[in-house]
Design a protein around this motif. Sequence first.
Motif, PDB file in Angstrom:
ATOM      1  N   GLU A 115      68.587  15.614  58.349  1.00 39.91           N
ATOM      2  CA  GLU A 115      67.668  15.144  59.381  1.00 39.91           C
ATOM      3  C   GLU A 115      68.335  14.861  60.734  1.00 39.91           C
ATOM      4  O   GLU A 115      67.683  14.921  61.765  1.00 39.91           O
ATOM      5  CB  GLU A 115      67.018  13.848  58.843  1.00 39.91           C
TER       6      GLU A 115
ATOM      7  N   ASN B 128      67.615  18.780  61.903  1.00 39.81           N
ATOM      8  CA  ASN B 128      67.872  18.164  63.203  1.00 39.81           C
ATOM      9  C   ASN B 128      67.858  19.174  64.342  1.00 39.81           C
ATOM     10  O   ASN B 128      67.414  18.872  65.434  1.00 39.81           O
ATOM     11  CB  ASN B 128      69.222  17.457  63.200  1.00 39.81           C
TER      12      ASN B 128
ATOM     13  N   LYS C 105      62.081  19.524  66.525  1.00 34.45           N
ATOM     14  CA  LYS C 105      62.600  18.210  66.140  1.00 34.45           C
ATOM     15  C   LYS C 105      63.412  17.631  67.296  1.00 34.45           C
ATOM     16  O   LYS C 105      63.082  16.604  67.863  1.00 34.45           O
ATOM     17  CB  LYS C 105      63.446  18.350  64.864  1.00 34.45           C
ATOM     18  N   SER C 106      64.490  18.344  67.650  1.00 34.92           N
ATOM     19  CA  SER C 106      65.475  17.698  68.524  1.00 34.92           C
ATOM     20  C   SER C 106      65.015  17.530  69.971  1.00 34.92           C
ATOM     21  O   SER C 106      65.547  16.688  70.686  1.00 34.92           O
ATOM     22  CB  SER C 106      66.792  18.457  68.479  1.00 34.92           C
TER      23      SER C 106
ATOM     24  N   ASP D  58      62.004  14.274  68.862  1.00 36.08           N
ATOM     25  CA  ASP D  58      62.464  13.133  68.065  1.00 36.08           C
ATOM     26  C   ASP D  58      63.649  12.443  68.740  1.00 36.08           C
ATOM     27  O   ASP D  58      63.660  11.222  68.931  1.00 36.08           O
ATOM     28  CB  ASP D  58      62.836  13.680  66.671  1.00 36.08           C
TER      29      ASP D  58
ATOM     30  N   SER E 275      59.057  15.877  63.051  1.00 35.94           N
ATOM     31  CA  SER E 275      60.324  15.930  62.305  1.00 35.94           C
ATOM     32  C   SER E 275      60.070  16.109  60.811  1.00 35.94           C
ATOM     33  O   SER E 275      60.751  16.899  60.147  1.00 35.94           O
ATOM     34  CB  SER E 275      61.113  14.642  62.509  1.00 35.94           C
TER      35      SER E 275
END
Length: 438
Positions: free
Chosen positions: A170, A195, A200-201, A204, A375
């Motif tokens: 993650e 991740n 996601k990145s 998040d 995520s």
Amino acid sequence: MQPTWVRDPSLAGEGVQKIELAESLMPVLNMVRARLAVEKPFKGITIAACLHVTKETAVLLRALRDGGAKVAIAASNPLSTQDDVAAALAAEGFHVYAFKGMSTEEYYTAIGYVLNHNPDITVDDGADLVSTLHKIYHGRMDSTSSIAAGVVGVEKVRQIARKVLGGTEETTTGVIRLKALAREGMLLYPVVAVNDARSKSLFDNPLGTGQSTLDGIMRSTNILLAGKNLVVCGYGRVGSGIAERARGMGARVTIVEPDPIKALQAYMAGYQVTTMAKAATYGDIFITATGDINVIRREHIEKMRDGAILANAGHMDVEIDKEGLRKMAVSVDRPRPCMEVYRMADGRHIILLGEGRLVNLVCAEGHPSEVMDLSFSIQAESIRYIVENHENLAPEVYDVPSEVDKGVAYLKLKSVGVELEELTDQQKTYLSAWFYGT
Ligand code: ADE
């Protein structure tokens, strides 16, 4: 086998209400879950997770269960567990080994307990589960992996390591550790770097950590950010997100960054950029977000103003030299939850939040549900990808497939009613051709 290990099972009712609130803010994961419930891709699969036990994680676990999986979960930080959520999950039949305030011994015992379930898939946030498994398998035992090995037994861990189909990771720190394992030829099975997915990145890390880090600082201190000198150590995805949000609240933000490109980015974004030695002399609030060790050291603490506040947003509690701070202090007070005030011999006091662990999860509730929606949808889809493709994957660190990454972004846009522009055929041809010139 230990069925569960939570602080207080009677908190389950409160936990269920919180999980339902989170669910109402996670439309993409709900869509993913509905499909998993019909297609049952995880039938017969046992998943061992080492994640922060929060209301958002609970929504992910419910999706995995509805997809047919048996799930066991250990906390991925000794202080991040939401005890009511852990109780609710245990009441729903999940094997939960997590409570807020675990000792190191308890933390690694919990990792031993999840391994005892004989997993087919590992799901990690920070790679403690995978690295413990690999330390035991490769005979590179240390004090923490010995605790887990004491629970499961070395031979059983070796068997588990040979049967695991794959894993997911993650967070940035975890991916770094996994890539190091792979580089040394020691990684035993494929792992998908959740991740690094763009869905996601890009959201998040800057927005989720950015907002919840300030939330953690505000909840634990009730301090006014406007007008404060706020120093962010590290201008990566997380640090830049914290800086932007702090500036939006009126803080005067300074960046400390060793990478010339990132430092230049920070400078061009209008921040003060300087060294830790200089920032230490004037900062009111210091936030570490580097992923590295001993970023704030004794020599910096010695120069700090009376009342300086230290908080960490990086995965591990190594960025602030807590041991050094403890040794420098003549006394320690705890006037508020999540706050320790260290009094120095010269009369100054230095404030440490959340024992130097992830301030957003320890002193607040972690990232808001809306961002974890992205995520954890990527998580669920990546787990499915491994279950369905493990035979074609080598023991390496893999990117999330681009169709999964874009698919999750697409569903999020759909959930908020945003329409996407479509390229014409001519535009598509133009973008893929080499022969059009000036
Ligand atoms: N990591 C950061 N925020 C989180 C949350 N709300 N739930 C689970 N993991 C997280």
